[in-house]
Write a protein that holds these residues in place. Sequence first.
Motif, PDB file in Angstrom:
ATOM      1  N   UNK A 189       0.642   0.649 -11.812  1.00 38.96           N
ATOM      2  CA  UNK A 189       0.663  -0.136 -10.586  1.00 38.96           C
ATOM      3  C   UNK A 189       1.865   0.170  -9.719  1.00 38.96           C
ATOM      4  N   UNK A 190       1.780  -0.246  -8.470  1.00 35.47           N
ATOM      5  CA  UNK A 190       2.877   0.008  -7.528  1.00 35.47           C
ATOM      6  C   UNK A 190       3.978  -1.042  -7.618  1.00 35.47           C
ATOM      7  N   UNK A 191       3.852  -1.976  -8.554  1.00 37.60           N
ATOM      8  CA  UNK A 191       4.807  -3.071  -8.699  1.00 37.60           C
ATOM      9  C   UNK A 191       5.773  -2.832  -9.861  1.00 37.60           C
ATOM     10  N   UNK A 192       5.625  -1.736 -10.585  1.00 34.38           N
ATOM     11  CA  UNK A 192       6.422  -1.520 -11.787  1.00 34.38           C
ATOM     12  C   UNK A 192       7.814  -0.964 -11.468  1.00 34.38           C
ATOM     13  N   UNK A 193       7.860   0.143 -10.743  1.00 30.63           N
ATOM     14  CA  UNK A 193       9.128   0.754 -10.339  1.00 30.63           C
ATOM     15  C   UNK A 193       9.021   1.080  -8.858  1.00 30.63           C
ATOM     16  N   UNK A 194       9.904   0.526  -8.073  1.00 28.14           N
ATOM     17  CA  UNK A 194       9.833   0.777  -6.633  1.00 28.14           C
ATOM     18  C   UNK A 194      11.132   0.332  -5.967  1.00 28.14           C
ATOM     19  N   UNK A 195      11.274   0.741  -4.716  1.00 30.19           N
ATOM     20  CA  UNK A 195      12.317   0.179  -3.861  1.00 30.19           C
ATOM     21  C   UNK A 195      11.694  -0.026  -2.488  1.00 30.19           C
ATOM     22  N   UNK A 196      12.306  -0.844  -1.679  1.00 32.75           N
ATOM     23  CA  UNK A 196      11.780  -1.122  -0.347  1.00 32.75           C
ATOM     24  C   UNK A 196      12.807  -0.734   0.714  1.00 32.75           C
ATOM     25  N   UNK A 197      12.298  -0.183   1.790  1.00 31.05           N
ATOM     26  CA  UNK A 197      13.157   0.179   2.915  1.00 31.05           C
ATOM     27  C   UNK A 197      12.379  -0.019   4.210  1.00 31.05           C
ATOM     28  N   UNK A 198      12.982  -0.741   5.133  1.00 28.05           N
ATOM     29  CA  UNK A 198      12.338  -1.055   6.420  1.00 28.05           C
ATOM     30  C   UNK A 198      10.957  -1.671   6.234  1.00 28.05           C
ATOM     31  N   UNK A 199      10.855  -2.553   5.237  1.00 26.34           N
ATOM     32  CA  UNK A 199       9.627  -3.291   5.010  1.00 26.34           C
ATOM     33  C   UNK A 199       8.529  -2.525   4.304  1.00 26.34           C
ATOM     34  N   UNK A 200       8.801  -1.291   3.866  1.00 23.50           N
ATOM     35  CA  UNK A 200       7.790  -0.494   3.176  1.00 23.50           C
ATOM     36  C   UNK A 200       8.184  -0.283   1.727  1.00 23.50           C
ATOM     37  N   UNK A 201       7.191  -0.367   0.844  1.00 29.32           N
ATOM     38  CA  UNK A 201       7.440  -0.183  -0.579  1.00 29.32           C
ATOM     39  C   UNK A 201       7.239   1.284  -0.957  1.00 29.32           C
ATOM     40  N   UNK A 202       8.206   1.822  -1.686  1.00 29.52           N
ATOM     41  CA  UNK A 202       8.120   3.192  -2.195  1.00 29.52           C
ATOM     42  C   UNK A 202       8.089   3.107  -3.722  1.00 29.52           C
ATOM     43  N   UNK A 203       6.915   3.351  -4.297  1.00 29.34           N
ATOM     44  CA  UNK A 203       6.744   3.182  -5.746  1.00 29.34           C
ATOM     45  C   UNK A 203       6.840   4.526  -6.463  1.00 29.34           C
ATOM     46  N   UNK A 204       6.789   4.485  -7.794  1.00 27.66           N
ATOM     47  CA  UNK A 204       7.109   5.648  -8.618  1.00 27.66           C
ATOM     48  C   UNK A 204       5.957   6.609  -8.860  1.00 27.66           C
ATOM     49  N   UNK A 205       4.749   6.274  -8.429  1.00 31.89           N
ATOM     50  CA  UNK A 205       3.606   7.164  -8.677  1.00 31.89           C
ATOM     51  C   UNK A 205       3.501   8.146  -7.514  1.00 31.89           C
ATOM     52  N   UNK A 206       4.026   9.334  -7.721  1.00 37.80           N
ATOM     53  CA  UNK A 206       4.085  10.322  -6.651  1.00 37.80           C
ATOM     54  C   UNK A 206       2.803  11.147  -6.569  1.00 37.80           C
ATOM     55  N   UNK A 207       2.390  11.428  -5.355  1.00 34.06           N
ATOM     56  CA  UNK A 207       1.248  12.296  -5.112  1.00 34.06           C
ATOM     57  C   UNK A 207       1.762  13.734  -5.097  1.00 34.06           C
ATOM     58  N   UNK A 208       1.322  14.585  -6.032  1.00 32.14           N
ATOM     59  CA  UNK A 208       1.844  15.953  -6.077  1.00 32.14           C
ATOM     60  C   UNK A 208       1.471  16.784  -4.854  1.00 32.14           C
ATOM     61  N   UNK A 209       0.474  16.338  -4.097  1.00 36.43           N
ATOM     62  CA  UNK A 209       0.068  17.081  -2.897  1.00 36.43           C
ATOM     63  C   UNK A 209       0.999  16.816  -1.719  1.00 36.43           C
ATOM     64  N   UNK A 210       1.615  15.640  -1.694  1.00 32.27           N
ATOM     65  CA  UNK A 210       2.485  15.278  -0.571  1.00 32.27           C
ATOM     66  C   UNK A 210       3.953  15.180  -0.972  1.00 32.27           C
ATOM     67  N   UNK A 211       4.201  15.009  -2.267  1.00 34.68           N
ATOM     68  CA  UNK A 211       5.573  14.828  -2.720  1.00 34.68           C
ATOM     69  C   UNK A 211       6.131  13.455  -2.412  1.00 34.68           C
ATOM     70  N   UNK A 212       5.255  12.508  -2.099  1.00 32.31           N
ATOM     71  CA  UNK A 212       5.667  11.142  -1.751  1.00 32.31           C
ATOM     72  C   UNK A 212       4.830  10.147  -2.555  1.00 32.31           C
ATOM     73  N   UNK A 213       5.259   8.882  -2.625  1.00 33.40           N
ATOM     74  CA  UNK A 213       4.465   7.879  -3.323  1.00 33.40           C
ATOM     75  C   UNK A 213       3.022   7.824  -2.807  1.00 33.40           C
ATOM     76  N   UNK A 214       2.096   7.684  -3.720  1.00 33.14           N
ATOM     77  CA  UNK A 214       0.684   7.651  -3.367  1.00 33.14           C
ATOM     78  C   UNK A 214       0.389   6.548  -2.355  1.00 33.14           C
ATOM     79  N   UNK A 215      -0.475   6.857  -1.412  1.00 39.24           N
ATOM     80  CA  UNK A 215      -0.904   5.869  -0.430  1.00 39.24           C
ATOM     81  C   UNK A 215      -2.417   5.670  -0.507  1.00 39.24           C
ATOM     82  N   UNK A 216      -2.960   5.714  -1.712  1.00 40.33           N
ATOM     83  CA  UNK A 216      -4.386   5.453  -1.898  1.00 40.33           C
ATOM     84  C   UNK A 216      -4.661   3.972  -1.681  1.00 40.33           C
ATOM     85  N   UNK A 217      -5.923   3.584  -1.784  1.00 40.34           N
ATOM     86  CA  UNK A 217      -6.304   2.205  -1.497  1.00 40.34           C
ATOM     87  C   UNK A 217      -6.226   1.287  -2.708  1.00 40.34           C
ATOM     88  N   UNK A 218      -5.620   1.741  -3.803  1.00 42.45           N
ATOM     89  CA  UNK A 218      -5.464   0.882  -4.978  1.00 42.45           C
ATOM     90  C   UNK A 218      -3.993   0.590  -5.226  1.00 42.45           C
TER      91      UNK A 218
END
Length: 226
Positions: free
Chosen positions: A132-161
Amino acid sequence: MLDCTIGDMIDLWGIGTDHAAIPANDRIQALLRPEGWSDVRYDVQSSSLSFSSDAVTLNFGAVAKGYISDEMKKVLEEEGVTSALMSLGGNVMTLGTKPDGSSWTVAITDPFSPESLMGSVTVTGQAVVTSGNYEKYFEENGKRYHHILDPCTGAPSESDVVSTTIIADKSIDCDALSTATFLMGADAGMQLIDSLDGIEAVFIQSDGSVVTSKHIDKYQLQVNNS
């Protein structure tokens, strides 16, 4: 979608550490490798790995606890244990039934309120793993950055789950699939789950809706009313 060669990207973000921060885009782009696992070569005779690029850093965090959980269960079975529950933080493995003969009830965390429960499933000898996106994360400017990275983008996944729970006999299967389906999203992820024998799932989407696999009823899913 599950790529264990992005250890350098995971280290760059540092999510779950005291130095978590949004990396500069050029640093992310420099570490993207579309080839993924093709950078890795395994020699059967020597049981060794080699890499085509010095940039490859392996990280098995997506499956390590699943493997360990399965091995722990094997040891208990070899010692004659017939009833046990093991929890490795988001990764629950059961052995047999409870001592009284009843099944184990495993809770599913509410990703929108992690101190609360979304519901539960009932299992006997299966593993239950949640990503889940609630396990490891930090927030900046109101956006959550969680630990599940998308290898295609190199950033936290932004899927609909925001949460994926997998139930199967082997914990390593659950671990890998919970991460992979999180990245894939609800539609593609559930299509994959429904194509696999002996695997069931519960996804929670960003709008709070719950999506389940075809035969989840055999695990007596209970969903708490909000």
